[in-house]
Design a protein around this motif. Structure first.
Motif, PDB file in Angstrom:
ATOM      1  N   ASN A   1       0.832  -1.198   0.000  1.00  0.00           N
ATOM      2  CA  ASN A   1       0.000   0.000   0.000  1.00  0.00           C
ATOM      3  C   ASN A   1       0.875   1.260   0.000  1.00  0.00           C
ATOM      4  OD1 ASN A   1      -2.361   1.451  -0.023  1.00  0.00           O
ATOM      5  ND2 ASN A   1      -2.812   1.149   2.136  1.00  0.00           N
ATOM      6  N   ALA A   2       1.911   1.258   0.817  1.00  0.00           N
ATOM      7  CA  ALA A   2       2.828   2.405   0.856  1.00  0.00           C
ATOM      8  C   ALA A   2       3.541   2.578  -0.489  1.00  0.00           C
ATOM      9  CB  ALA A   2       3.842   2.224   1.983  1.00  0.00           C
ATOM     10  N   ALA A   3       3.941   1.471  -1.090  1.00  0.00           N
ATOM     11  CA  ALA A   3       4.591   1.544  -2.402  1.00  0.00           C
ATOM     12  C   ALA A   3       3.635   2.127  -3.442  1.00  0.00           C
ATOM     13  CB  ALA A   3       5.080   0.165  -2.832  1.00  0.00           C
ATOM     14  N   HIS A   4       2.355   1.762  -3.350  1.00  0.00           N
ATOM     15  CA  HIS A   4       1.360   2.293  -4.269  1.00  0.00           C
ATOM     16  C   HIS A   4       1.217   3.810  -4.083  1.00  0.00           C
ATOM     17  CE1 HIS A   4      -1.985   2.058  -7.028  1.00  0.00           C
ATOM     18  NE2 HIS A   4      -2.823   2.585  -6.149  1.00  0.00           N
ATOM     19  N   ILE A   5       1.157   4.253  -2.852  1.00  0.00           N
ATOM     20  CA  ILE A   5       1.031   5.683  -2.561  1.00  0.00           C
ATOM     21  C   ILE A   5       2.273   6.444  -3.030  1.00  0.00           C
ATOM     22  CG2 ILE A   5       0.901   7.384  -0.679  1.00  0.00           C
ATOM     23  CD1 ILE A   5      -0.904   5.260   0.768  1.00  0.00           C
ATOM     24  N   LEU A   6       3.457   5.886  -2.788  1.00  0.00           N
ATOM     25  CA  LEU A   6       4.687   6.534  -3.242  1.00  0.00           C
ATOM     26  C   LEU A   6       4.747   6.608  -4.767  1.00  0.00           C
ATOM     27  CD1 LEU A   6       7.220   4.994  -0.714  1.00  0.00           C
ATOM     28  CD2 LEU A   6       6.489   7.388  -0.846  1.00  0.00           C
ATOM     29  N   ALA A   7       4.299   5.547  -5.432  1.00  0.00           N
ATOM     30  CA  ALA A   7       4.282   5.541  -6.899  1.00  0.00           C
ATOM     31  C   ALA A   7       3.317   6.596  -7.438  1.00  0.00           C
ATOM     32  CB  ALA A   7       3.903   4.152  -7.414  1.00  0.00           C
ATOM     33  N   ILE A   8       2.162   6.719  -6.807  1.00  0.00           N
ATOM     34  CA  ILE A   8       1.202   7.753  -7.205  1.00  0.00           C
ATOM     35  C   ILE A   8       1.815   9.134  -6.970  1.00  0.00           C
ATOM     36  CG2 ILE A   8      -1.022   8.815  -6.644  1.00  0.00           C
ATOM     37  CD1 ILE A   8      -1.988   5.912  -5.976  1.00  0.00           C
ATOM     38  N   GLY A   9       2.520   9.280  -5.867  1.00  0.00           N
ATOM     39  CA  GLY A   9       3.200  10.549  -5.589  1.00  0.00           C
ATOM     40  C   GLY A   9       4.219  10.890  -6.663  1.00  0.00           C
ATOM     41  N   LEU A  10       4.982   9.903  -7.103  1.00  0.00           N
ATOM     42  CA  LEU A  10       5.955  10.123  -8.173  1.00  0.00           C
ATOM     43  C   LEU A  10       5.251  10.492  -9.469  1.00  0.00           C
ATOM     44  CD1 LEU A  10       8.842  10.086  -9.251  1.00  0.00           C
ATOM     45  CD2 LEU A  10       8.593   7.602  -9.572  1.00  0.00           C
ATOM     46  N   LEU A  11       4.203   9.763  -9.794  1.00  0.00           N
ATOM     47  CA  LEU A  11       3.437  10.021 -11.014  1.00  0.00           C
ATOM     48  C   LEU A  11       2.862  11.437 -11.019  1.00  0.00           C
ATOM     49  CD1 LEU A  11       1.760   9.227 -13.572  1.00  0.00           C
ATOM     50  CD2 LEU A  11       0.096   8.222 -12.013  1.00  0.00           C
ATOM     51  N   VAL A  12       2.083  11.749 -10.020  1.00  0.00           N
ATOM     52  CA  VAL A  12       1.402  13.050  -9.967  1.00  0.00           C
ATOM     53  C   VAL A  12       2.404  14.167  -9.689  1.00  0.00           C
ATOM     54  CG1 VAL A  12      -0.375  14.382  -8.751  1.00  0.00           C
ATOM     55  CG2 VAL A  12      -0.790  11.996  -9.348  1.00  0.00           C
ATOM     56  N   GLY A  13       3.403  13.872  -8.871  1.00  0.00           N
ATOM     57  CA  GLY A  13       4.418  14.875  -8.565  1.00  0.00           C
ATOM     58  C   GLY A  13       5.266  15.255  -9.763  1.00  0.00           C
ATOM     59  N   ALA A  14       5.315  14.418 -10.766  1.00  0.00           N
ATOM     60  CA  ALA A  14       6.033  14.745 -12.002  1.00  0.00           C
ATOM     61  C   ALA A  14       5.094  15.352 -13.038  1.00  0.00           C
ATOM     62  CB  ALA A  14       6.708  13.493 -12.561  1.00  0.00           C
ATOM     63  N   ILE A  15       3.891  14.822 -13.128  1.00  0.00           N
ATOM     64  CA  ILE A  15       2.966  15.293 -14.161  1.00  0.00           C
ATOM     65  C   ILE A  15       2.478  16.710 -13.904  1.00  0.00           C
ATOM     66  CG2 ILE A  15       0.593  14.994 -15.010  1.00  0.00           C
ATOM     67  CD1 ILE A  15       1.105  12.095 -15.283  1.00  0.00           C
ATOM     68  N   LEU A  16       2.093  17.015 -12.678  1.00  0.00           N
ATOM     69  CA  LEU A  16       1.519  18.339 -12.417  1.00  0.00           C
ATOM     70  C   LEU A  16       2.490  19.482 -12.700  1.00  0.00           C
ATOM     71  CD1 LEU A  16      -0.789  17.731  -9.325  1.00  0.00           C
ATOM     72  CD2 LEU A  16      -1.315  17.539 -11.758  1.00  0.00           C
ATOM     73  N   PRO A  17       3.757  19.410 -12.276  1.00  0.00           N
ATOM     74  CA  PRO A  17       4.679  20.495 -12.646  1.00  0.00           C
ATOM     75  C   PRO A  17       4.896  20.592 -14.158  1.00  0.00           C
ATOM     76  CG  PRO A  17       5.606  19.193 -10.872  1.00  0.00           C
ATOM     77  CD  PRO A  17       4.370  18.477 -11.341  1.00  0.00           C
ATOM     78  N   LEU A  18       4.939  19.456 -14.840  1.00  0.00           N
ATOM     79  CA  LEU A  18       5.085  19.488 -16.296  1.00  0.00           C
ATOM     80  C   LEU A  18       3.865  20.135 -16.943  1.00  0.00           C
ATOM     81  CD1 LEU A  18       6.623  18.841 -18.869  1.00  0.00           C
ATOM     82  CD2 LEU A  18       5.680  16.516 -18.768  1.00  0.00           C
ATOM     83  N   ASP A  19       2.684  19.769 -16.477  1.00  0.00           N
ATOM     84  CA  ASP A  19       1.460  20.388 -17.007  1.00  0.00           C
ATOM     85  C   ASP A  19       1.474  21.902 -16.770  1.00  0.00           C
ATOM     86  OD1 ASP A  19       0.439  17.959 -17.872  1.00  0.00           O
ATOM     87  OD2 ASP A  19      -0.805  17.669 -16.085  1.00  0.00           O
ATOM     88  N   LEU A  20       1.865  22.298 -15.577  1.00  0.00           N
ATOM     89  CA  LEU A  20       1.914  23.735 -15.262  1.00  0.00           C
ATOM     90  C   LEU A  20       2.933  24.459 -16.142  1.00  0.00           C
ATOM     91  CD1 LEU A  20       1.627  23.617 -11.370  1.00  0.00           C
ATOM     92  CD2 LEU A  20      -0.122  24.371 -13.001  1.00  0.00           C
ATOM     93  N   ARG A  21       4.059  23.816 -16.393  1.00  0.00           N
ATOM     94  CA  ARG A  21       5.068  24.426 -17.274  1.00  0.00           C
ATOM     95  C   ARG A  21       4.521  24.553 -18.694  1.00  0.00           C
ATOM     96  NH1 ARG A  21       7.363  26.797 -20.269  1.00  0.00           N
ATOM     97  NH2 ARG A  21       9.576  27.117 -20.622  1.00  0.00           N
ATOM     98  N   LEU A  22       3.828  23.521 -19.162  1.00  0.00           N
ATOM     99  CA  LEU A  22       3.234  23.572 -20.503  1.00  0.00           C
ATOM    100  C   LEU A  22       2.149  24.641 -20.595  1.00  0.00           C
ATOM    101  CD1 LEU A  22       3.022  19.754 -21.263  1.00  0.00           C
ATOM    102  CD2 LEU A  22       4.518  21.422 -22.392  1.00  0.00           C
TER     103      LEU A  22
END
Length: 157
Positions: free
Chosen positions: A28-49
């Protein structure tokens, strides 16, 4: 479909996660960390775009954040599949889970379209994108936030 769900629920992954609360917590923790990596990378990229953080070159930021998001997505899907096996029958009837899966599919489709059907390489080299890229970035931003909300909602239904 029922036999597939039963097979998953009786499989070695489900049995291991059910038998060991510690293993389940780590999955469960690994799933949450993976989601954090996913969203934590996508949102700044989206904002930059979308035009924010213009001091950081898109040519530098784009490939790095794309790879980080892809890594997070793969890990989130793998850990999510493992967690799914524990309560497969319950999840397939849970509207929040179904919403999350739909949003996950929409988010992945948006990424694929961004890479295939849009001027992604030109956007990276010119450090700005046309309205189509901005629209896809805005959609991505909304989709991934909604997916996180739907994921949190699963436990409350």
């Amino acid at each position: 479909m029922t036999s597939l769900l039963e097979w998953l629920s009786e499989g070695i992954v489900a049995q291991a996660l059910t038998a060991s609360p510690v293993l389940y917590v780590f999955a469960n923790a690994a799933h949450i960390l993976a989601i954090g990596l996913l969203v934590g990378a996508i949102l700044p990229l989206d904002l930059r775009l979308l035009g924010l953080f213009k001091r950081t070159p898109l040519q530098l930021l784009g490939p790095f954040l794309s790879r980080a998001a892809a890594t997070g997505a793969v890990l989130a899907i793998l850990t999510g599949m493992a967690l799914f096996t524990v309560r497969a029958n319950e999840y397939v009837g849970n509207p929040a889970f179904l919403t999350k899966m739909g949003l996950l599919a929409a988010g992945i489709a948006n990424v694929v379209l961004l890479r295939i059907a849009s001027p992604w390489r030109r956007t990276l080299s010119e450090d700005r994108g046309p309205w189509s890229i901005k629209l896809m970035a805005a959609m991505s931003f909304a989709i991934w936030i909604a997916a996180v909300i739907a994921g949190r909602w699963i436990g409350f239904i």
